[in-house]
Scaffold this motif. Structure first.
Motif, PDB file in Angstrom:
ATOM      1  N   GLU A 155       0.455  -1.246   0.302  1.00  0.00           N
ATOM      2  CA  GLU A 155      -0.060   0.080  -0.382  1.00  0.00           C
ATOM      3  C   GLU A 155       0.593   1.374   0.304  1.00  0.00           C
ATOM      4  OE1 GLU A 155      -3.650   1.883  -0.221  1.00  0.00           O
ATOM      5  OE2 GLU A 155      -3.480  -0.126  -0.675  1.00  0.00           O
ATOM      6  N   GLN A 156       2.098   1.094   0.937  1.00  0.00           N
ATOM      7  CA  GLN A 156       3.297   2.296   0.979  1.00  0.00           C
ATOM      8  C   GLN A 156       3.427   2.822  -0.319  1.00  0.00           C
ATOM      9  OE1 GLN A 156       5.279   2.282   3.770  1.00  0.00           O
ATOM     10  NE2 GLN A 156       3.820   2.378   5.574  1.00  0.00           N
ATOM     11  N   ALA A 157       3.710   1.786  -1.654  1.00  0.00           N
ATOM     12  CA  ALA A 157       4.275   1.879  -2.441  1.00  0.00           C
ATOM     13  C   ALA A 157       3.796   2.174  -3.684  1.00  0.00           C
ATOM     14  CB  ALA A 157       5.385  -0.292  -3.401  1.00  0.00           C
ATOM     15  N   ILE A 158       1.742   2.511  -3.665  1.00  0.00           N
ATOM     16  CA  ILE A 158       0.750   2.645  -4.660  1.00  0.00           C
ATOM     17  C   ILE A 158       0.895   4.133  -4.075  1.00  0.00           C
ATOM     18  CG2 ILE A 158       0.694   0.334  -5.646  1.00  0.00           C
ATOM     19  CD1 ILE A 158      -1.484   0.337  -4.020  1.00  0.00           C
ATOM     20  N   ARG A 159       0.824   4.393  -2.540  1.00  0.00           N
ATOM     21  CA  ARG A 159       0.481   5.917  -1.555  1.00  0.00           C
ATOM     22  C   ARG A 159       1.782   7.004  -2.155  1.00  0.00           C
ATOM     23  NH1 ARG A 159      -5.346   5.760  -1.602  1.00  0.00           N
ATOM     24  NH2 ARG A 159      -6.107   3.701  -0.962  1.00  0.00           N
ATOM     25  N   ASP A 160       0.844   7.959  -2.197  1.00  0.00           N
ATOM     26  CA  ASP A 160       1.790   9.054  -2.196  1.00  0.00           C
ATOM     27  C   ASP A 160       1.407   9.903  -0.424  1.00  0.00           C
ATOM     28  OD1 ASP A 160       2.652  12.365  -2.866  1.00  0.00           O
ATOM     29  OD2 ASP A 160       1.188  12.684  -1.542  1.00  0.00           O
ATOM     30  N   PRO A 161       2.646   9.749   0.207  1.00  0.00           N
ATOM     31  CA  PRO A 161       3.091   9.711   1.772  1.00  0.00           C
ATOM     32  C   PRO A 161       2.010  10.967   2.825  1.00  0.00           C
ATOM     33  CG  PRO A 161       5.231  10.526   0.360  1.00  0.00           C
ATOM     34  CD  PRO A 161       4.022   9.026  -0.484  1.00  0.00           C
ATOM     35  N   LEU A 162       2.350  12.125   1.327  1.00  0.00           N
ATOM     36  CA  LEU A 162       1.568  13.456   2.041  1.00  0.00           C
ATOM     37  C   LEU A 162       0.224  13.158   1.626  1.00  0.00           C
ATOM     38  CD1 LEU A 162       2.672  16.484   2.950  1.00  0.00           C
ATOM     39  CD2 LEU A 162       2.270  16.872   0.286  1.00  0.00           C
ATOM     40  N   THR A 163      -0.025  12.947   1.298  1.00  0.00           N
ATOM     41  CA  THR A 163      -1.715  13.122   0.648  1.00  0.00           C
ATOM     42  C   THR A 163      -2.663  12.024   0.648  1.00  0.00           C
ATOM     43  OG1 THR A 163      -2.013  12.410  -1.663  1.00  0.00           O
ATOM     44  CG2 THR A 163      -1.872  14.641  -1.299  1.00  0.00           C
ATOM     45  N   GLY A 164      -1.756  10.291   0.706  1.00  0.00           N
ATOM     46  CA  GLY A 164      -2.852   9.396   1.014  1.00  0.00           C
ATOM     47  C   GLY A 164      -3.147   8.643  -0.047  1.00  0.00           C
ATOM     48  N   LEU A 165      -3.482   9.705  -1.308  1.00  0.00           N
ATOM     49  CA  LEU A 165      -4.106   9.495  -2.739  1.00  0.00           C
ATOM     50  C   LEU A 165      -2.711   8.778  -3.446  1.00  0.00           C
ATOM     51  CD1 LEU A 165      -4.925  12.762  -4.085  1.00  0.00           C
ATOM     52  CD2 LEU A 165      -6.947  11.599  -2.734  1.00  0.00           C
ATOM     53  N   LEU A 182      -0.441   4.417 -10.977  1.00  0.00           N
ATOM     54  CA  LEU A 182      -1.895   5.216 -12.049  1.00  0.00           C
ATOM     55  C   LEU A 182      -1.686   4.880 -13.055  1.00  0.00           C
ATOM     56  CD1 LEU A 182      -3.528   7.725 -13.523  1.00  0.00           C
ATOM     57  CD2 LEU A 182      -1.842   8.433 -13.249  1.00  0.00           C
ATOM     58  N   GLU A 183       0.139   4.103 -13.756  1.00  0.00           N
ATOM     59  CA  GLU A 183      -0.036   4.025 -14.882  1.00  0.00           C
ATOM     60  C   GLU A 183       0.110   2.339 -14.915  1.00  0.00           C
ATOM     61  OE1 GLU A 183       4.708   3.890 -14.838  1.00  0.00           O
ATOM     62  OE2 GLU A 183       4.998   5.925 -15.200  1.00  0.00           O
ATOM     63  N   THR A 184      -0.190   1.931 -13.524  1.00  0.00           N
ATOM     64  CA  THR A 184      -1.068   0.095 -13.827  1.00  0.00           C
ATOM     65  C   THR A 184      -2.604  -0.153 -14.138  1.00  0.00           C
ATOM     66  OG1 THR A 184       1.494  -0.579 -12.250  1.00  0.00           O
ATOM     67  CG2 THR A 184      -0.372  -1.742 -12.594  1.00  0.00           C
ATOM     68  N   ILE A 185      -3.291   1.021 -13.585  1.00  0.00           N
ATOM     69  CA  ILE A 185      -3.952   0.865 -13.330  1.00  0.00           C
ATOM     70  C   ILE A 185      -5.023   1.721 -14.552  1.00  0.00           C
ATOM     71  CG2 ILE A 185      -4.586   3.031 -11.956  1.00  0.00           C
ATOM     72  CD1 ILE A 185      -6.577  -0.019 -11.529  1.00  0.00           C
ATOM     73  N   LEU A 186      -4.651   3.051 -15.155  1.00  0.00           N
ATOM     74  CA  LEU A 186      -5.151   3.613 -16.584  1.00  0.00           C
ATOM     75  C   LEU A 186      -4.738   2.402 -17.394  1.00  0.00           C
ATOM     76  CD1 LEU A 186      -5.951   5.768 -17.398  1.00  0.00           C
ATOM     77  CD2 LEU A 186      -4.208   6.729 -18.298  1.00  0.00           C
ATOM     78  N   THR A 187      -4.073   1.949 -17.601  1.00  0.00           N
ATOM     79  CA  THR A 187      -3.637   0.976 -18.629  1.00  0.00           C
ATOM     80  C   THR A 187      -4.535  -0.364 -18.703  1.00  0.00           C
ATOM     81  OG1 THR A 187      -1.271   1.295 -19.265  1.00  0.00           O
ATOM     82  CG2 THR A 187      -1.975  -1.030 -19.608  1.00  0.00           C
ATOM     83  N   ARG A 188      -4.699  -1.130 -17.130  1.00  0.00           N
ATOM     84  CA  ARG A 188      -5.803  -1.884 -17.237  1.00  0.00           C
ATOM     85  C   ARG A 188      -7.494  -1.797 -17.250  1.00  0.00           C
ATOM     86  NH1 ARG A 188      -4.695  -4.167 -11.312  1.00  0.00           N
ATOM     87  NH2 ARG A 188      -5.412  -2.882 -10.934  1.00  0.00           N
ATOM     88  N   GLU A 189      -7.251  -0.136 -16.958  1.00  0.00           N
ATOM     89  CA  GLU A 189      -8.584   0.174 -17.071  1.00  0.00           C
ATOM     90  C   GLU A 189      -9.086   0.555 -18.230  1.00  0.00           C
ATOM     91  OE1 GLU A 189     -11.705   1.426 -14.925  1.00  0.00           O
ATOM     92  OE2 GLU A 189     -10.560   0.002 -14.393  1.00  0.00           O
ATOM     93  N   LEU A 190      -8.129   1.170 -19.093  1.00  0.00           N
ATOM     94  CA  LEU A 190      -8.585   1.623 -20.490  1.00  0.00           C
ATOM     95  C   LEU A 190      -8.194  -0.164 -21.348  1.00  0.00           C
ATOM     96  CD1 LEU A 190      -5.406   3.861 -21.466  1.00  0.00           C
ATOM     97  CD2 LEU A 190      -7.935   4.861 -20.952  1.00  0.00           C
ATOM     98  N   ALA A 191      -8.445  -0.708 -20.892  1.00  0.00           N
ATOM     99  CA  ALA A 191      -8.175  -2.498 -21.217  1.00  0.00           C
ATOM    100  C   ALA A 191      -9.936  -3.189 -20.963  1.00  0.00           C
ATOM    101  CB  ALA A 191      -7.536  -3.431 -21.008  1.00  0.00           C
ATOM    102  N   ARG A 192     -10.109  -2.678 -20.523  1.00  0.00           N
ATOM    103  CA  ARG A 192     -11.832  -2.872 -19.503  1.00  0.00           C
ATOM    104  C   ARG A 192     -12.600  -2.330 -20.607  1.00  0.00           C
ATOM    105  NH1 ARG A 192     -15.696  -1.791 -16.644  1.00  0.00           N
ATOM    106  NH2 ARG A 192     -14.590   0.171 -16.175  1.00  0.00           N
ATOM    107  N   CYS A 193     -12.589  -0.857 -20.359  1.00  0.00           N
ATOM    108  CA  CYS A 193     -13.223  -0.554 -21.357  1.00  0.00           C
ATOM    109  C   CYS A 193     -13.220  -0.223 -22.672  1.00  0.00           C
ATOM    110  CB  CYS A 193     -12.973   1.254 -20.616  1.00  0.00           C
ATOM    111  SG  CYS A 193     -12.889   2.082 -19.159  1.00  0.00           S
TER     112      CYS A 193
END
Length: 370
Positions: free
Chosen positions: A199-209, A215-226
């Protein structure tokens, strides 16, 4: 095996004394005395050596007891069945067989006694003289008592050893159970730690986002799903207006408070299927699956207006900032992650160059709010 050897040696030596006292002065020749010595003084050691070198020591001991019983019965019959001597000889062998084989040992002992008597009858004939002298009787009673006490002590020692072994096994089992529980707890802790690190590896420590890597991983996956499901996807690029001025005025801590407030607004407002990321610096990127461009633009304008109206407390003062938002949609504006992000970045640039504090789509300069 060693316990049986010691008992056999001691009981046979005692029997030699009892039988010697009984036959003393009755005219038995040298051969009888030699056989008596061989049977009761030499024989136990030979049986021990036989058992010690046997492949199955337990079965060898049982065989020795059977031979003991047959030979004792031959001697009893040969001596014309003296009552006390017969009692100690037969009882000792029967007790041993029962102790070793259980109830079956009684039947085996009776069969061995009958075999020994029959062999003696065939060799020496049948004669009966059951009387024994008082010294022999007393010696036999003492010997039988000592033998029973020795058997009882041996049984107690074996039971004690068995209980000790069981207790050791129980403690070992308990220790193993404790070790298993500890290992299970440690594995669970490792899994939790791995989840935290992931979780820490994919989260921004300041904002928690989520961060840019996720983003690079999920965007590729989401575009393939869409693409598979024929859905649209709206991508927002959000930038804090005049963020350098905020940092210069309030310091980096003040700037951090602004970023955290924006992140909190996004986290409170996005759907469960949406993905909010800190793209870098004061730039944020939001993925909105299954959302058309017009609805996405309306949602972005709500966030812009809400953030502009927010007073961010910091060190006794309030900081206010505005947002510029660029929007692009899949598949109209880009079929790949880079193309889609590039279109959103172009729309964001237009929002900034056209006055900031507004939402602009890639298709046209739709301005919302001043």
């Amino acid at each position: 095996m060693y316990t049986n050897y010691h008992l056999r040696t001691a009981s046979f030596a005692f029997s030699f004394v009892a039988l010697g006292m009984h036959v003393w002065g009755k005219g038995y020749g040298e051969v009888a005395w030699a056989m008596l010595a061989l049977q009761f003084l030499i024989y136990p050691h030979l049986m021990f050596l036989r058992s010690r070198h046997a492949n199955n020591t337990q079965q060898a001991e049982i065989n020795n007891l059977l031979i003991d019983t047959v030979l004792m019965s031959i001697w009893t019959s040969f001596l014309q069945f003296p009552v006390m001597i017969a009692l100690i000889l037969w009882n000792a062998t029967s007790i041993n067989l029962t102790f070793t084989c259980g109830l079956v040992g009684i039947s085996i002992a009776l069969l061995a006694v009958a075999t020994g008597i029959a062999m003696s009858f065939l060799a020496f004939g049948s004669h009966f003289s059951p009387a024994t002298g008082s010294p022999v009787d007393l010696l036999c009673w003492v010997g039988m008592s000592c033998y029973l006490l020795a058997i009882g002590n041996a049984g107690y020692s074996r039971n004690l050893q068995l209980r000790t072994t069981r207790e050791r096994l129980r403690r070992g089992e308990q220790t193993l159970h404790t070790a298993n529980e500890t290992l299970k707890w440690q594995l669970e802790e490792i899994r939790e730690r791995q989840a935290e690190l992931k979780e820490q590896a994919i989260r921004d420590p300041l904002t928690g986002l989520y961060n840019r890597r996720y983003l690079e991983t999920i965007l590729t996956r989401e575009l393939a799903r869409c693409d598979r499901e024929g859905e649209k996807l709206t991508l927002m690029m959000i930038d804090v207006d005049y963020f350098k001025r905020v940092n210069d005025t309030y310091g980096h801590q003040g700037g951090d408070e602004v970023l955290k407030k924006l992140a909190a607004l996004l986290l409170e407002s996005v759907r469960a299927t949406d993905v909010a990321c800190r793209f870098g610096g004061e730039e944020f990127l939001v993925l909105l699956p299954d959302m058309p461009l017009d609805i996405g633009a309306a949602r972005a304008d709500q966030w812009r207006a809400a953030f502009a109206a927010t007073a961010i407390p910091f060190g006794g003062v309030s900081i206010q900032a505005t947002l510029s938002i660029g929007i692009a949609t899949y598949p109209e504006h880009g079929a790949s992650p880079n193309d889609l992000i590039g279109c959103a970045d172009v729309a964001l640039y237009r929002a900034k160059t056209s006055g900031r504090n507004r939402v602009v789509s890639f298709e046209h300069d739709a301005t919302s709010g001043q």
